[in-house]
Design an enzyme around this catalytic site. Sequence first.
Site, PDB file in Angstrom:
ATOM      1  N   SER A   1       0.858  -1.176   0.000  1.00  0.00           N
ATOM      2  CA  SER A   1       0.000   0.000   0.000  1.00  0.00           C
ATOM      3  C   SER A   1       0.892   1.222   0.000  1.00  0.00           C
ATOM      4  O   SER A   1       1.948   1.212   0.627  1.00  0.00           O
ATOM      5  CB  SER A   1      -0.895  -0.008   1.247  1.00  0.00           C
ATOM      6  OG  SER A   1      -2.075   0.735   1.045  1.00  0.00           O
ATOM      7  N   ARG A   2       0.450   2.265  -0.690  1.00  0.00           N
ATOM      8  CA  ARG A   2       1.280   3.468  -0.763  1.00  0.00           C
ATOM      9  C   ARG A   2       1.310   4.177   0.587  1.00  0.00           C
ATOM     10  O   ARG A   2       2.298   4.769   0.958  1.00  0.00           O
ATOM     11  CB  ARG A   2       0.745   4.395  -1.858  1.00  0.00           C
ATOM     12  CG  ARG A   2       0.828   3.745  -3.237  1.00  0.00           C
ATOM     13  CD  ARG A   2       0.003   4.487  -4.232  1.00  0.00           C
ATOM     14  NE  ARG A   2      -1.375   4.682  -3.781  1.00  0.00           N
ATOM     15  CZ  ARG A   2      -2.325   5.292  -4.477  1.00  0.00           C
ATOM     16  NH1 ARG A   2      -2.037   5.756  -5.675  1.00  0.00           N
ATOM     17  NH2 ARG A   2      -3.532   5.429  -3.997  1.00  0.00           N
TER      18      ARG A   2
ATOM     19  N   LYS B   1     -14.786  -7.201  -4.848  1.00  0.00           N
ATOM     20  CA  LYS B   1     -15.844  -6.895  -5.791  1.00  0.00           C
ATOM     21  C   LYS B   1     -15.909  -5.392  -6.046  1.00  0.00           C
ATOM     22  O   LYS B   1     -15.511  -4.640  -5.167  1.00  0.00           O
ATOM     23  CB  LYS B   1     -17.197  -7.428  -5.319  1.00  0.00           C
ATOM     24  CG  LYS B   1     -17.617  -7.015  -3.899  1.00  0.00           C
ATOM     25  CD  LYS B   1     -17.802  -5.585  -3.487  1.00  0.00           C
ATOM     26  CE  LYS B   1     -18.735  -4.730  -4.282  1.00  0.00           C
ATOM     27  NZ  LYS B   1     -18.954  -3.392  -3.592  1.00  0.00           N
TER      28      LYS B   1
END
Length: 301
Positions: free
Chosen positions: A33-34, A87
Site C-alpha cells: 500500500s502506498r 468486488k
Amino acid sequence: MKVALAGIGKIALDQHVPSIAASPDWELACTVSRSGRVDGVEAFADLPAMLEARPDVPVVSLCMPPVPRYAYAEAALLAGRHVMLEKPPGATLAEVHALQTLAAARGLTLFATWHSRMAKGVPGAKAWLADKTITRAHITWREDVRKWHPGQDWVFEPGGMGVFDPGINALSILTEILPRPVHLTGAELEFPENRQTPIAARLQFTGAVSADFDWRQEGPQTWDIDIETDAGPLALRHGGNLLLIDGEPVEGGPEAEYPALYARMTELVSAGRSEVDLAPMVHVADAMTLGRRIVTDPFDF
Ligand code: NAP
C-alpha cells in the site's frame, strides 16, 4: 497459507485483516500500500518490490478500487501467485476475461469474490427457490454513501460504478438465487451534475424483476430483496443475512461474509480451481448501455 494484502484502506482494515487473523488457515505475511499499514506486518510500498522480496507468499488479495486493480492482478499472476479480487472484480468485463485467461494458462487460482453471496440467508434462498415459479421480484438497496465511502471520490470517477458499487452486491445475490437467469430491459440512472457515475438507479429486468438503488438514504439503511412465487413470498433482509419465507424467519445469523470468502479461497487453491462469475457485472454494464440519463443535484462529500 501466507497471503499478501494489497490496498490497505477501508475494506482491508474493516474486514480482510480481522478475517485473516481469525482464520487458522491464513497468515497475513505482508501488505502492499502506498500509505496504508497493518501494525506488526511487513509493509511494501509497491507490488513489484513485494513480489521480488517475498517468493514464499503464494496468494495476493487485492483490496484497492476496481480501476487500478487490473495492473496489480496481472503482475501477481505473471509472478506465479494466486489472486483474490475484491468486488466488483474489475473496471471492465474484458479485463477480467483477460485475467481469467492468464490464470488458466499459468495453472493459478483466480477468485472473483462476491461477499454478499456469503450472507447467511443466500444458500437457503437459492435452495428454496430452485423448484418455484417466480412471479415478481424487487430489490431495494438504499444506503448513505457518506457513511460507507467517506471521502472516496473514486466511486464517482469513471470505472468507480457509482451506486452500482453497492448495487452490484444485490445483483450478486439475485444472480445466485434465481433458478433461471434474467436480463436487463431498461434503466433510469441519476447522475449528479458534477459527477461521472450515477448516485441512484432504477432497473427493470425480464421476468418482472426490478431494482431500486439509491445512495442518498440517511438514517436506517435498506438492503432488501422481495420475491413472490407460486408457493408464497420469500424475503431477504440485512443484505441477505436474514431469510424469511411466508414472513417467517427461517435462516440468519451474525454477518460473517469475509471469513467465508477466505475459507472458499482455501478450497479453491487446494483444488487448483478458479471461480469467476461475471453475471452481476454484466447487468451493471447493460444498465450503463441501456440506461436513460437523468441529471440531478450536485453531490459533494
Ligand atoms: P478505499 O479505502 O478508498 O481504497 C482502498 C485502498 O486502495 C486505499 O487505501 C489505497 O491505498 C488503495 N488505492 C486507492 N486508489 C489507488 C490507486 N489508484 N492505485 C493503487 N492503490 C489505490 O476503498 P475501499 O472502501 O476499501 O474499497 C475498495 C474495494 O473494496 C472496492 O472495490 C469496494 O467496492 C470494495 N468494498 C468496499 C466496501 C466498503 O464498505 N467500503 C465493502 C465491500 C467491498 P494506498 O493509497 O495506501 O495505496
